[in-house]
Design an enzyme around this catalytic site. Structure first.
Site, PDB file in Angstrom:
ATOM      1  N   CYS A   1       6.959  64.375  37.538  1.00  0.00           N
ATOM      2  CA  CYS A   1       7.769  65.359  38.383  1.00  0.00           C
ATOM      3  C   CYS A   1       8.387  64.798  39.653  1.00  0.00           C
ATOM      4  O   CYS A   1       9.553  65.267  39.811  1.00  0.00           O
ATOM      5  CB  CYS A   1       6.939  66.756  38.508  1.00  0.00           C
TER       6      CYS A   1
ATOM      7  N   HIS B   1       8.057  70.895  44.762  1.00  0.00           N
ATOM      8  CA  HIS B   1       7.351  69.912  45.534  1.00  0.00           C
ATOM      9  C   HIS B   1       8.854  69.529  46.623  1.00  0.00           C
ATOM     10  O   HIS B   1       9.927  69.916  46.068  1.00  0.00           O
ATOM     11  CB  HIS B   1       7.446  68.432  44.536  1.00  0.00           C
TER      12      HIS B   1
END
Length: 346
Positions: free
Chosen positions: A129, A249
């Site tokens: 990711c 994130h």
């Protein structure tokens, strides 16, 4: 009538599996049959989706008969079941780390290296990711000038550690506010010997440490970026940090180029790049934030400024939803690309 495809989701009850379902509905993905698979613990659960109730089945090597596309949400089971799915005739798009660095398996971000999809032999790997989020910012800049070096520090949400990590953060905050003792049993990793409080704290460890003192997560970012961008010579160093944020994130990325890249040129390139969104206006305090990018498909890029310590450098701040673009969306985009380019059987 347009073609429709039989789809299996392995890991359907987890966060990424559930995001697959959300996106299939949102994007009107052309499925005919939908088969929801999970471990024996989750088998038998009922999931309502688009007006129909589905029963989750235990994944076996026989689960992929007549399946065209197998979306694997991640985990160690990929090693066992991906070859079985391919043998049954399915194309596997795998979100685990099992096949990412296999030279026979394409590692794909559709906006960055879609041409690699055609090289698949039944399995296509979805990158880590954090890697996906970073290369969405790097690719439009690499198109301006060859990247010499990247220094990245990540600020990764607890949802990357699973539902248990999210629950632990919430419980720790409640306990701290109430003046109760705080328990830490999950982070930085449930299987690790020591655990630390994440509430109001930062943990400079994601995954296990390797012999070179980098974590496995840090080395994923380095190795996967080189493979995706076909730049084995690219110099990259990474530090990955877990932060007390639920979802999305963030990354501080420093990029050094072979030639001059102005701030304005970088802004224009990112604004024009599919899947990236420029959010960069210091005058109005506009910049990417995890809260703003949670649940969002695009990766936001901002705080673009000249690195005055090197001849040709820029600093960037990047945020992206790691469950969406960092996982489920990227995999579904790979499937959509294959459909659009008639790369799947009917």
């Amino acid at each position: 009538m347009s073609k429709r495809y039989n789809v299996a989701i392995m890991g359907a009850t987890g966060a990424v599996g559930q995001e697959f379902l959300n996106l299939i509905e949102e994007r009107n993905f052309p499925f005919a049959e939908l088969r929801l698979l999970a471990s024996s613990r989750s088998a038998g659960k009922k999931i309502s989706f688009m007006g129909k109730e589905y029963t989750v089945e235990e994944t076996t090597e026989d689960s992929f008969k007549d399946i065209d596309i197998a979306l694997f949400a991640g985990g160690g089971a990929s090693k066992t079941f991906a070859p079985a799915a391919v043998k049954a005739g399915a194309v596997v798009i795998d979100n685990s780390s099992t096949f990412r660095m296999d030279p026979e398996v394409p590692l794909v971000v559709p906006e960055v290296n879609p041409e690699a999809i055609a090289e698949h032999k039944g399995i296509i790997a979805n990158p880590n990711c954090s890697t996906i989020i970073m290369v969405m910012a790097l690719k439009p800049l690499e198109n301006l000038s060859k990247i010499k070096r990247v220094v990245v520090s990540t600020y990764q949400a607890v949802s990357g550690g699973g539902k248990e990590a999210m629950a632990e953060l919430e419980q720790q905050v409640q306990d701290l506010v109430a003046g109760r003792p705080v328990k830490a049993e999950i982070l930085p990793g449930a299987s690790l010997e020591r655990h630390y409080q994440i509430a109001f704290n930062l943990l400079p460890q994601i995954d296990v440490f390797k012999e070179n003192l980098y974590t496995k997560e840090e080395m994923k970012m380095i190795d996967e970026t080189r493979k995706i961008m076909s730049r084995p010579d690219m110099r990259i160093t990474a530090t990955t940090i877990r932060v007390p944020v639920y979802r999305s994130h963030a990354e501080s990325v420093n990029v050094e180029f072979a030639d001059e890249v102005t701030v304005e040129a970088a802004r224009k390139a990112i604004a024009a790049f599919p899947g990236a969104e420029l959010n960069d206006d210091p005058a109005t305090q506009s910049y990417p934030q995890p809260l703003n990018t949670s649940g969002k498909n695009d990766v936001e890029v901002g705080r673009i400024r000249k690195d005055e310590s090197v001849e040709h450098g820029l600093n960037l701040w990047v945020c992206g939803d790691q469950i969406r673009k960092g996982a489920a969306l990227n995999a579904l985009q790979i499937a959509e690309y294959m459909i659009d380019h008639d790369m799947l059987k009917k």
